[in-house]
Design a protein around this motif. Structure first.
Motif, PDB file in Angstrom:
ATOM      1  N   GLY A  37       0.786  -1.231   0.000  1.00 15.36           N
ATOM      2  CA  GLY A  37       0.000   0.000   0.000  1.00 15.36           C
ATOM      3  C   GLY A  37       0.818   1.281   0.000  1.00 15.36           C
ATOM      4  O   GLY A  37       2.049   1.266   0.039  1.00 15.36           O
ATOM      5  N   PRO A  38       0.113   2.412  -0.003  1.00 10.54           N
ATOM      6  CA  PRO A  38       0.772   3.728  -0.053  1.00 10.54           C
ATOM      7  C   PRO A  38       1.214   4.213   1.319  1.00 10.54           C
ATOM      8  O   PRO A  38       1.105   3.497   2.319  1.00 10.54           O
ATOM      9  CB  PRO A  38      -0.321   4.623  -0.647  1.00 10.54           C
ATOM     10  CG  PRO A  38      -1.608   3.973  -0.213  1.00 10.54           C
ATOM     11  CD  PRO A  38      -1.339   2.503  -0.164  1.00 10.54           C
ATOM     12  N   GLY A 115       3.848   1.791  -2.649  1.00  9.00           N
ATOM     13  CA  GLY A 115       3.897   0.334  -2.695  1.00  9.00           C
ATOM     14  C   GLY A 115       4.331  -0.203  -4.038  1.00  9.00           C
ATOM     15  O   GLY A 115       4.949  -1.270  -4.127  1.00  9.00           O
ATOM     16  N   ALA A 116       4.031   0.521  -5.124  1.00 10.06           N
ATOM     17  CA  ALA A 116       4.452   0.083  -6.452  1.00 10.06           C
ATOM     18  C   ALA A 116       5.966   0.171  -6.601  1.00 10.06           C
ATOM     19  O   ALA A 116       6.586  -0.695  -7.242  1.00 10.06           O
ATOM     20  CB  ALA A 116       3.760   0.923  -7.522  1.00 10.06           C
ATOM     21  N   LEU A 117       6.579   1.194  -6.027  1.00 13.44           N
ATOM     22  CA  LEU A 117       8.041   1.305  -6.044  1.00 13.44           C
ATOM     23  C   LEU A 117       8.678   0.106  -5.347  1.00 13.44           C
ATOM     24  O   LEU A 117       9.621  -0.502  -5.859  1.00 13.44           O
ATOM     25  CB  LEU A 117       8.476   2.581  -5.329  1.00 13.44           C
ATOM     26  CG  LEU A 117       8.463   3.906  -6.074  1.00 13.44           C
ATOM     27  CD1 LEU A 117       8.784   5.038  -5.103  1.00 13.44           C
ATOM     28  CD2 LEU A 117       9.455   3.906  -7.219  1.00 13.44           C
ATOM     29  N   TRP A 134      -0.128   0.183  -9.658  1.00 14.34           N
ATOM     30  CA  TRP A 134      -1.101   1.245  -9.870  1.00 14.34           C
ATOM     31  C   TRP A 134      -0.433   2.584  -9.555  1.00 14.34           C
ATOM     32  O   TRP A 134       0.002   2.834  -8.437  1.00 14.34           O
ATOM     33  CB  TRP A 134      -2.312   1.057  -8.956  1.00 14.34           C
ATOM     34  CG  TRP A 134      -3.308   0.024  -9.424  1.00 14.34           C
ATOM     35  CD1 TRP A 134      -3.274  -0.705 -10.571  1.00 14.34           C
ATOM     36  CD2 TRP A 134      -4.492  -0.388  -8.715  1.00 14.34           C
ATOM     37  NE1 TRP A 134      -4.360  -1.541 -10.635  1.00 14.34           N
ATOM     38  CE2 TRP A 134      -5.123  -1.371  -9.528  1.00 14.34           C
ATOM     39  CE3 TRP A 134      -5.074  -0.020  -7.503  1.00 14.34           C
ATOM     40  CZ2 TRP A 134      -6.317  -1.993  -9.137  1.00 14.34           C
ATOM     41  CZ3 TRP A 134      -6.254  -0.635  -7.108  1.00 14.34           C
ATOM     42  CH2 TRP A 134      -6.873  -1.609  -7.929  1.00 14.34           C
ATOM     43  N   ASP A 135      -0.369   3.439 -10.555  1.00 13.57           N
ATOM     44  CA  ASP A 135       0.144   4.802 -10.425  1.00 13.57           C
ATOM     45  C   ASP A 135       1.488   4.877  -9.695  1.00 13.57           C
ATOM     46  O   ASP A 135       1.624   5.589  -8.696  1.00 13.57           O
ATOM     47  CB  ASP A 135      -0.878   5.698  -9.709  1.00 13.57           C
ATOM     48  CG  ASP A 135      -0.770   7.136 -10.175  1.00 13.57           C
ATOM     49  OD1 ASP A 135      -1.131   7.414 -11.325  1.00 13.57           O
ATOM     50  OD2 ASP A 135      -0.308   7.982  -9.382  1.00 13.57           O
ATOM     51  N   PRO A 136       2.495   4.182 -10.200  1.00 15.08           N
ATOM     52  CA  PRO A 136       3.796   4.222  -9.533  1.00 15.08           C
ATOM     53  C   PRO A 136       4.500   5.556  -9.755  1.00 15.08           C
ATOM     54  O   PRO A 136       4.496   6.089 -10.868  1.00 15.08           O
ATOM     55  CB  PRO A 136       4.565   3.089 -10.211  1.00 15.08           C
ATOM     56  CG  PRO A 136       3.968   3.009 -11.586  1.00 15.08           C
ATOM     57  CD  PRO A 136       2.507   3.321 -11.407  1.00 15.08           C
ATOM     58  N   PRO A 137       5.119   6.133  -8.720  1.00 13.18           N
ATOM     59  CA  PRO A 137       5.979   7.305  -8.924  1.00 13.18           C
ATOM     60  C   PRO A 137       7.220   6.889  -9.698  1.00 13.18           C
ATOM     61  O   PRO A 137       7.592   5.726  -9.725  1.00 13.18           O
ATOM     62  CB  PRO A 137       6.346   7.738  -7.497  1.00 13.18           C
ATOM     63  CG  PRO A 137       5.415   6.986  -6.593  1.00 13.18           C
ATOM     64  CD  PRO A 137       5.057   5.733  -7.306  1.00 13.18           C
ATOM     65  N   SER A 199      14.946   4.580  -7.735  1.00 11.80           N
ATOM     66  CA  SER A 199      14.098   4.789  -8.907  1.00 11.80           C
ATOM     67  C   SER A 199      13.142   3.616  -9.096  1.00 11.80           C
ATOM     68  O   SER A 199      13.314   2.545  -8.504  1.00 11.80           O
ATOM     69  CB  SER A 199      14.964   4.949 -10.160  1.00 11.80           C
ATOM     70  OG  SER A 199      15.775   3.804 -10.340  1.00 11.80           O
ATOM     71  N   LEU A 200      12.123   3.843  -9.909  1.00 12.32           N
ATOM     72  CA  LEU A 200      11.182   2.779 -10.236  1.00 12.32           C
ATOM     73  C   LEU A 200      11.916   1.722 -11.054  1.00 12.32           C
ATOM     74  O   LEU A 200      12.332   1.979 -12.183  1.00 12.32           O
ATOM     75  CB  LEU A 200       9.995   3.335 -11.013  1.00 12.32           C
ATOM     76  CG  LEU A 200       8.955   2.319 -11.486  1.00 12.32           C
ATOM     77  CD1 LEU A 200       8.320   1.595 -10.298  1.00 12.32           C
ATOM     78  CD2 LEU A 200       7.877   3.017 -12.321  1.00 12.32           C
ATOM     79  N   ALA A 201      12.068   0.533 -10.485  1.00 14.28           N
ATOM     80  CA  ALA A 201      12.857  -0.527 -11.119  1.00 14.28           C
ATOM     81  C   ALA A 201      11.956  -1.359 -12.028  1.00 14.28           C
ATOM     82  O   ALA A 201      11.575  -2.481 -11.688  1.00 14.28           O
ATOM     83  CB  ALA A 201      13.508  -1.397 -10.051  1.00 14.28           C
ATOM     84  N   LEU A 202      11.635  -0.798 -13.186  1.00 10.49           N
ATOM     85  CA  LEU A 202      10.811  -1.548 -14.128  1.00 10.49           C
ATOM     86  C   LEU A 202      11.553  -2.808 -14.577  1.00 10.49           C
ATOM     87  O   LEU A 202      12.763  -2.774 -14.785  1.00 10.49           O
ATOM     88  CB  LEU A 202      10.473  -0.684 -15.341  1.00 10.49           C
ATOM     89  CG  LEU A 202       9.545   0.507 -15.089  1.00 10.49           C
ATOM     90  CD1 LEU A 202       9.393   1.321 -16.367  1.00 10.49           C
ATOM     91  CD2 LEU A 202       8.179   0.037 -14.596  1.00 10.49           C
TER      92      LEU A 202
END
Length: 273
Positions: A37-38, A115-117, A134-137, A199-202
């Motif tokens: 979660g956020p 939570g997405a990060l 969902w809506d990752p920074p 960073s966002l680790a896609l």
């Protein structure tokens, strides 16, 4: 009303305890999902939607585990000791617990905002079958700066900011080793510095496991973070994680997209198109 099978509990995490709720599948179990979660007020505002989503999945045969990070919600621990890597460790602990609860079914991790990060990092290194964001920074620092922007706006509106009147002022306080109260939580220099470079680790382009980014602002395809792995849904404004004014926002399209992704991820790899 559909019956629920929800079991709260605590997981040991060093000297601290992680609060969790396990939503047992109410139909034949076909998958299990860990919800990440956020942060802060986003957690509070989005709480009803997050719980409804867990129940929505449980009715459709998906076990769900949602938990609070150390120093957040019902978990123990000091928030002024929090860092992004520590929260990542909390997710790994929750993931292992869910794996033990639900052997033999596909295991996924789903993150919202902060939570997405965290979920993206866990997906890279753990035995997980799918990742939904969902809506990752774009990074931890981007996310914290966005929250600080809201703090500055609230301070200027309410006259509560003292001499600090910009995000840069608050960052300077953090860098000096002092804490800053942000949305009721004591941010520390450790938290701020842990966000630098986070960073966002896609996942890599050749990653065979299913993963998906869902933007909730209705953006066009040319602004997708991952063009071949992204989807866009226009959620009602203001977003459900920024206000509690709308208790039950209309999120049918978002939920349907999430269920569809999880259903496809639950299909054995050799049977996928």
């Amino acid at each position: 009303m559909q019956a629920t099978a929800e079991s709260p509990g605590y997981l040991s995490q060093g000297e601290d305890s992680l609060y969790f709720v396990h939503h047992g599948a109410l139909a034949e179990r076909r998958a299990a999902v860990l919800l990440a979660g956020p942060l802060g007020l986003e957690r509070e505002h989005g709480y009803v939607v997050w719980v409804r989503w867990a129940r929505h999945l449980a009715v459709r045969g998906v076990d769900v585990l949602r938990l609070d990070y150390r120093g957040c919600g019902e978990s123990t621990g000091r928030f002024d000791e929090a860092t992004f890597p520590r929260w990542e460790e909390d997710l790994r602990t929750g993931l292992e617990h869910l794996r033990q609860l639900c052997p033999g079914v596909p295991l996924m991790v789903h993150g919202l905002r902060l939570g997405a990060l965290l979920a993206a990092r866990v997906f890279r290194t753990e035995r997980v079958d799918g990742l939904l964001m969902w809506d990752p920074p774009e990074s931890g620092q981007t996310h914290l700066l966005e929250v600080l922007r809201r703090k500055v706006a609230a301070d200027n509106l309410e006259g509560t900011g003292g001499q600090a009147r910009s995000r840069e002022d608050y960052v300077a306080v953090l860098e000096a080793g002092r804490t800053v109260e942000v949305e009721g939580l004591a941010w520390s220099r450790g938290l701020w510095r842990s966000a630098e470079g986070y960073s966002l680790a896609l996942p890599d382009k050749d990653e065979s496991r299913p993963w998906r980014v869902v933007h909730l602002d209705g953006r066009p395809a040319e602004r997708f973070l991952a063009p071949e792995r992204s989807h866009s849904v226009r959620a009602p404004r203001p977003f459900f994680w920024t206000t509690s004014n709308r208790l039950l926002p209309e999120l049918t399209n978002l939920y349907e997209d999430g269920v569809s992704f999880i259903a496809k991820t639950s299909v054995p790899l050799e049977a996928r198109p």
